[in-house]
Write a protein that holds these residues in place. Sequence first.
Motif, PDB file in Angstrom:
ATOM      1  N   GLY A 281       0.824  -1.207   0.000  1.00 57.24           N
ATOM      2  CA  GLY A 281       0.000   0.000   0.000  1.00 57.24           C
ATOM      3  C   GLY A 281       0.859   1.257   0.000  1.00 57.24           C
ATOM      4  O   GLY A 281       2.100   1.190  -0.076  1.00 57.24           O
ATOM      5  N   TYR A 282       0.196   2.379   0.093  1.00 60.58           N
ATOM      6  CA  TYR A 282       0.870   3.692  -0.017  1.00 60.58           C
ATOM      7  C   TYR A 282       1.905   3.882   1.107  1.00 60.58           C
ATOM      8  O   TYR A 282       3.111   3.974   0.856  1.00 60.58           O
ATOM      9  CB  TYR A 282      -0.227   4.759   0.006  1.00 60.58           C
TER      10      TYR A 282
ATOM     11  N   GLY B 153       2.754   1.744   3.527  1.00 67.50           N
ATOM     12  CA  GLY B 153       3.570   0.549   3.743  1.00 67.50           C
ATOM     13  C   GLY B 153       4.725   0.466   2.755  1.00 67.50           C
ATOM     14  O   GLY B 153       5.861   0.166   3.133  1.00 67.50           O
TER      15      GLY B 153
ATOM     16  N   LEU C 127       3.409  -8.860   3.764  1.00 68.77           N
ATOM     17  CA  LEU C 127       2.199  -9.676   3.701  1.00 68.77           C
ATOM     18  C   LEU C 127       1.070  -8.750   3.256  1.00 68.77           C
ATOM     19  O   LEU C 127       0.737  -7.791   3.975  1.00 68.77           O
ATOM     20  CB  LEU C 127       1.893 -10.252   5.085  1.00 68.77           C
TER      21      LEU C 127
ATOM     22  N   THR D 122      -6.181  -3.288  -1.923  1.00 66.04           N
ATOM     23  CA  THR D 122      -6.114  -1.865  -2.298  1.00 66.04           C
ATOM     24  C   THR D 122      -4.691  -1.459  -2.660  1.00 66.04           C
ATOM     25  O   THR D 122      -4.455  -0.315  -3.026  1.00 66.04           O
ATOM     26  CB  THR D 122      -6.622  -0.948  -1.159  1.00 66.04           C
TER      27      THR D 122
ATOM     28  N   ALA E 204      -1.405 -12.732   0.731  1.00 66.33           N
ATOM     29  CA  ALA E 204      -2.334 -13.432   1.633  1.00 66.33           C
ATOM     30  C   ALA E 204      -2.854 -12.407   2.624  1.00 66.33           C
ATOM     31  O   ALA E 204      -2.409 -11.258   2.637  1.00 66.33           O
ATOM     32  CB  ALA E 204      -1.607 -14.558   2.376  1.00 66.33           C
ATOM     33  N   SER E 205      -3.799 -12.856   3.470  1.00 63.13           N
ATOM     34  CA  SER E 205      -4.405 -11.929   4.424  1.00 63.13           C
ATOM     35  C   SER E 205      -3.793 -12.081   5.813  1.00 63.13           C
ATOM     36  O   SER E 205      -3.547 -13.201   6.270  1.00 63.13           O
ATOM     37  CB  SER E 205      -5.911 -12.181   4.511  1.00 63.13           C
TER      38      SER E 205
ATOM     39  N   THR F  43      -5.350 -11.781   8.325  1.00 61.51           N
ATOM     40  CA  THR F  43      -6.401 -12.338   9.185  1.00 61.51           C
ATOM     41  C   THR F  43      -6.322 -13.865   9.276  1.00 61.51           C
ATOM     42  O   THR F  43      -7.052 -14.476  10.051  1.00 61.51           O
ATOM     43  CB  THR F  43      -7.792 -11.944   8.635  1.00 61.51           C
TER      44      THR F  43
ATOM     45  N   CYS G 185       0.422  -2.232   8.888  1.00 60.86           N
ATOM     46  CA  CYS G 185      -0.156  -1.114   8.124  1.00 60.86           C
ATOM     47  C   CYS G 185      -1.462  -1.505   7.457  1.00 60.86           C
ATOM     48  O   CYS G 185      -2.235  -0.628   7.068  1.00 60.86           O
ATOM     49  CB  CYS G 185       0.787  -0.676   7.005  1.00 60.86           C
ATOM     50  N   ALA G 186      -1.707  -2.795   7.241  1.00 61.64           N
ATOM     51  CA  ALA G 186      -2.884  -3.211   6.467  1.00 61.64           C
ATOM     52  C   ALA G 186      -4.161  -2.918   7.245  1.00 61.64           C
ATOM     53  O   ALA G 186      -4.201  -3.082   8.465  1.00 61.64           O
ATOM     54  CB  ALA G 186      -2.806  -4.702   6.156  1.00 61.64           C
ATOM     55  N   ALA G 187      -5.179  -2.482   6.546  1.00 64.60           N
ATOM     56  CA  ALA G 187      -6.480  -2.229   7.176  1.00 64.60           C
ATOM     57  C   ALA G 187      -7.486  -1.895   6.103  1.00 64.60           C
ATOM     58  O   ALA G 187      -7.124  -1.631   4.958  1.00 64.60           O
ATOM     59  CB  ALA G 187      -6.385  -1.046   8.140  1.00 64.60           C
TER      60      ALA G 187
ATOM     61  N   SER H  37      -9.791   1.209   5.320  1.00 64.29           N
ATOM     62  CA  SER H  37      -9.611   2.570   5.826  1.00 64.29           C
ATOM     63  C   SER H  37     -10.406   3.644   5.081  1.00 64.29           C
ATOM     64  O   SER H  37      -9.936   4.760   4.954  1.00 64.29           O
ATOM     65  CB  SER H  37      -8.118   2.918   5.850  1.00 64.29           C
TER      66      SER H  37
ATOM     67  N   SER I 208      -0.333   1.134  12.434  1.00 71.16           N
ATOM     68  CA  SER I 208      -0.824   2.328  11.739  1.00 71.16           C
ATOM     69  C   SER I 208      -2.174   2.726  12.319  1.00 71.16           C
ATOM     70  O   SER I 208      -3.202   2.183  11.918  1.00 71.16           O
ATOM     71  CB  SER I 208      -1.048   2.041  10.253  1.00 71.16           C
TER      72      SER I 208
ATOM     73  N   TYR J 107      -1.519   8.679  12.620  1.00 70.59           N
ATOM     74  CA  TYR J 107      -1.166   9.594  11.531  1.00 70.59           C
ATOM     75  C   TYR J 107      -2.261  10.645  11.379  1.00 70.59           C
ATOM     76  O   TYR J 107      -3.439  10.341  11.451  1.00 70.59           O
ATOM     77  CB  TYR J 107      -1.083   8.908  10.169  1.00 70.59           C
TER      78      TYR J 107
ATOM     79  N   HIS K  99      -8.420  11.013  -0.717  1.00 71.57           N
ATOM     80  CA  HIS K  99      -7.519  11.973  -0.062  1.00 71.57           C
ATOM     81  C   HIS K  99      -7.398  13.256  -0.888  1.00 71.57           C
ATOM     82  O   HIS K  99      -7.478  13.227  -2.118  1.00 71.57           O
ATOM     83  CB  HIS K  99      -6.149  11.333   0.178  1.00 71.57           C
TER      84      HIS K  99
END
Length: 333
Positions: A10-11, A13, A30, A35, A50-51, A53, A73-75, A77, A115, A168, A187
């Motif tokens: 991601g951005y 991460g 991971l 996204t 992979a996830s 979770t 960082c994964a979520a 959001s 994060s 953040y 954003h």
Amino acid sequence: MRILVTGGAGYVGSVTVERLLAAGHAVWVLDDVSTGHAAAVPREATLTVASYTDEDRVTRLLVDNSIEAILHCAARSLVGESIREPSIYYRANVVGGVALLEAARRAGVGRIVFSSTAAVYGIPATTPITEAAPLDPINPYGETKRTFEVAMRWYGAAYGLRSISLRYFNVAGASERNGEDHDPETHLIPTILGAAASGQPMALFGDDYPTPDGTPIRDYIHVEDLANAHELALAATGVPLEPGTPPAVSLNLGTGTGFSVRDVIGAAEAAVGRPIPYSTGPRRAGDPPILVASAERARELLGWTPRRGSLAEMIGSAWRWRQAHPGGYGETR
Ligand SMILES: NC(=O)c1ccc[n+]([C@@H]2O[C@H](COP(=O)([O-])OP(=O)(O)OC[C@H]3O[C@@H](n4cnc5c(N)ncnc54)[C@H](O)[C@@H]3O)[C@@H](O)[C@H]2O)c1
């Protein structure tokens, strides 16, 4: 250090992965690329699609690679989506987050940097916002981030987990390699730059706020300054605790300076060299007039100082990245 970064495609991460690699750390990413973009992960990092979770899979990943610390960082959001579909947010950010904590516990990994977000404060009564401000999120996104922070606090008290939650404020800018490529994009800065590139007017949500120019004021932080803070926070989770010091800490990350939406549009016009079309509409529900961080605690505890705090630098780097990647990342790594 051997570090697992969830959401490293991601951005935030991916720019942090770049920073960790440059500092000599070994990095595993991971990411389910829901996204993010595989192409954002540098080749020197090992990517597993992979996830986080999936508790059993993550446990094996941690054990097999002798991981010492996790950067989570994964979520999910998106604020609006969280209001429409809280179920997705509780499953991913809370239930999934606890699966990650369990995997860490089973694998004996006792250090995590998370994060978090200014959304844990909701609509604060005073500004600048310190970490002592009441936590009163106004949407499931912020609520699930707060809940995970609290879970880590209790894991710290009971199992000795060392954690730092980084709250953040508004992340902006790009590194030379990685930038922001979200769909949908919510954003402000990439939205403004999208309007600059397409000539299609962007929506300005309200110009009747109690601020000098009537538009909301936010605290923008360069993604490379944020990456630096993550590196320092990961190191800090390995420093022996002074007696009486809590194993879980939360820190604001911002520059302490606020810019209005009109300030940002003006700086973007200077960066791209032409006027940016926008149309003014009504306020968006839940947008506070001013959100500015006090980041004194991060300075004290981490020795962190933001170095790229000017709008010109944040918007200039985002615009350069966008021009170099007009179609975003594409699909190849
Ligand atoms: N960008 C900001 O301004 C901002 C502000 C405050 C907080 N945050 C937080 O920072 C983090 C990163 O934000 P971002 O802007 O880089 O978002 P992003 O969407 O670019 O990155 C998130 C990454 O996590 C991955 N991911 C999502 N669910 C996953 C799962 N179940 N398993 C594995 N990977 C998964 C996505 O594919 C993506 O690569 C998020 O937790 C976000 O809540 C971001």
